[in-house]
Scaffold this active site. Structure first.
Site, PDB file in Angstrom:
ATOM      1  N   ASP A  23       0.837  -1.201   0.000  1.00 36.64           N
ATOM      2  CA  ASP A  23       0.000   0.000   0.000  1.00 36.64           C
ATOM      3  C   ASP A  23       0.875   1.255   0.000  1.00 36.64           C
ATOM      4  OD1 ASP A  23       0.879  -0.228   2.595  1.00 36.64           O
ATOM      5  OD2 ASP A  23      -1.097  -0.103   3.516  1.00 36.64           O
ATOM      6  N   GLU A  53       9.078  -4.262  10.527  1.00 35.83           N
ATOM      7  CA  GLU A  53       9.533  -2.982   9.982  1.00 35.83           C
ATOM      8  C   GLU A  53      10.096  -2.087  11.090  1.00 35.83           C
ATOM      9  OE1 GLU A  53       6.834  -1.130   7.230  1.00 35.83           O
ATOM     10  OE2 GLU A  53       7.959   0.754   7.209  1.00 35.83           O
TER      11      GLU A  53
HETATM   12  O1  KIV Z   1       3.556  -1.126   1.628  1.00 35.59           O
HETATM   13  C1  KIV Z   1       4.755  -1.495   1.652  1.00 35.59           C
HETATM   14  O2  KIV Z   1       5.563  -1.179   0.772  1.00 35.59           O
HETATM   15  C2  KIV Z   1       5.190  -2.317   2.774  1.00 35.59           C
HETATM   16  C3  KIV Z   1       6.642  -2.607   2.911  1.00 35.59           C
HETATM   17  C4  KIV Z   1       7.353  -1.394   3.401  1.00 35.59           C
HETATM   18  C5  KIV Z   1       6.917  -3.767   3.763  1.00 35.59           C
HETATM   19  O3  KIV Z   1       4.386  -2.732   3.559  1.00 35.59           O
END
Ligand code: KIV
Length: 271
Positions: free
Chosen positions: A51, A189
């Protein structure tokens, strides 16, 4: 040496095999057909239709505004470009929290309308019911803990998470809940490397880190950040593999000059 480089399709079982054999998992985001095709040809293991498309594709400040329809559009485009990689799609904000029936409906739309192989959900105990229901429909779920960007207004900041004992304990508990529920992998994260390392030892499913140090089972980065297309975002964990924004600007400037100077098209470039 890689045991899995030549697999025809990366599946959740392949990822578990990689963890068991201590082979690192490489994951990147993708949002469109052309990039997905390039990354798949380069043999990326997992493509995440994140997202983060809300930021890097649509220009919003957070991941909150992107809709399920937008995610389905991006995911279906990515799937059309992929033969080998496992494609995982984020359930966007507001499509799974606090309502497990809605969560299942959202996940089913993603699976039916995109052809992706799995979905990703942010959170632990608070989304347990949603994860349980989605898994019961045979849809693989990847968890996401630590700095979960859909909760940015709760955090109020993008600083590293779980540095205090209370938050670290909750994160450890959540990771165990996700594993017990049957998630096939967890993204961690922006948390201390020591905590991520401990979890990747304790938890049997693959742990994929972003800003979580090297002692985990794999890594993920946002494609536009690692290629240097985005410029304004430079957290410590981000390694830029290219300065694509400079290259793109240079190519476009040369094109503009050629058009203005009547240098393009030349005789061989016309009919
Ligand atoms: O939306 C995204 O790109 C993510 C990554 C940072 C893991 O969730």
């Amino acid at each position: 040496m890689s045991h899995y480089k030549n697999v025809r399709r990366v599946t959740t079982r392949v990822l578990q095999g990689m963890k068991n054999k201590h082979e690192k998992i490489a994951m990147l985001t993708a949002y469109d057909y052309s990039m997905a095709r390039l990354l798949d040809t380069a043999k990326i293991d997992v493509l995440l239709v994140g997202d983060s498309a809300s930021n890097v594709m649509a220009g919003y400040e957070s991941t909150l505004p992107i809709t399920l329809d937008h995610m389905i559009y991006h995911a279906a485009s990515v799937v059309r470009g992929v033969n080998r990689a496992l494609v995982v799609v984020d359930l966007p904000f507001g499509t799974y929290q606090g309502n497990s029936k809605l969560a299942l409906k959202s996940a089913i739309r993603i699976m039916k309308e995109t052809g992706a192989a799995a979905i990703k959900i942010e959170g632990g105990a608070e989304v347990e019911e949603s994860i349980r229901r989605i898994l019961s429909a045979g849809i693989p779920v990847m968890g996401h803990l630590g700095l979960t960007p859909q909760s940015i207004h709760k955090f109020g900041t993008y600083v590293v998470r779980a540095t205090d004992e209370e938050e670290a304990e909750k994160l450890i508990e959540d990771a165990h809940i996700l594993e017990e529920l049957g998630c096939f992998a967890i993204v961690l994260e922006k948390i201390p490397a020591r905590l991520a390392c401990q979890l990747s030892k304790e938890i049997k499913i693959p742990i994929i880190g972003i800003g979580a140090g090297g002692d985990v089972d794999g890594q993920v980065l946002v494609l536009h950040d690692m290629l240097g297309i985005t410029q304004e975002f430079s957290p410590r964990f981000l390694r830029r593999y290219h300065d694509l924004s400079a290259e793109i600007k240079d190519a476009v400037s040369r094109y503009i000059d050629d058009v203005k100077n009547l240098d393009f098209p030349n005789k061989n470039e016309q009919y």
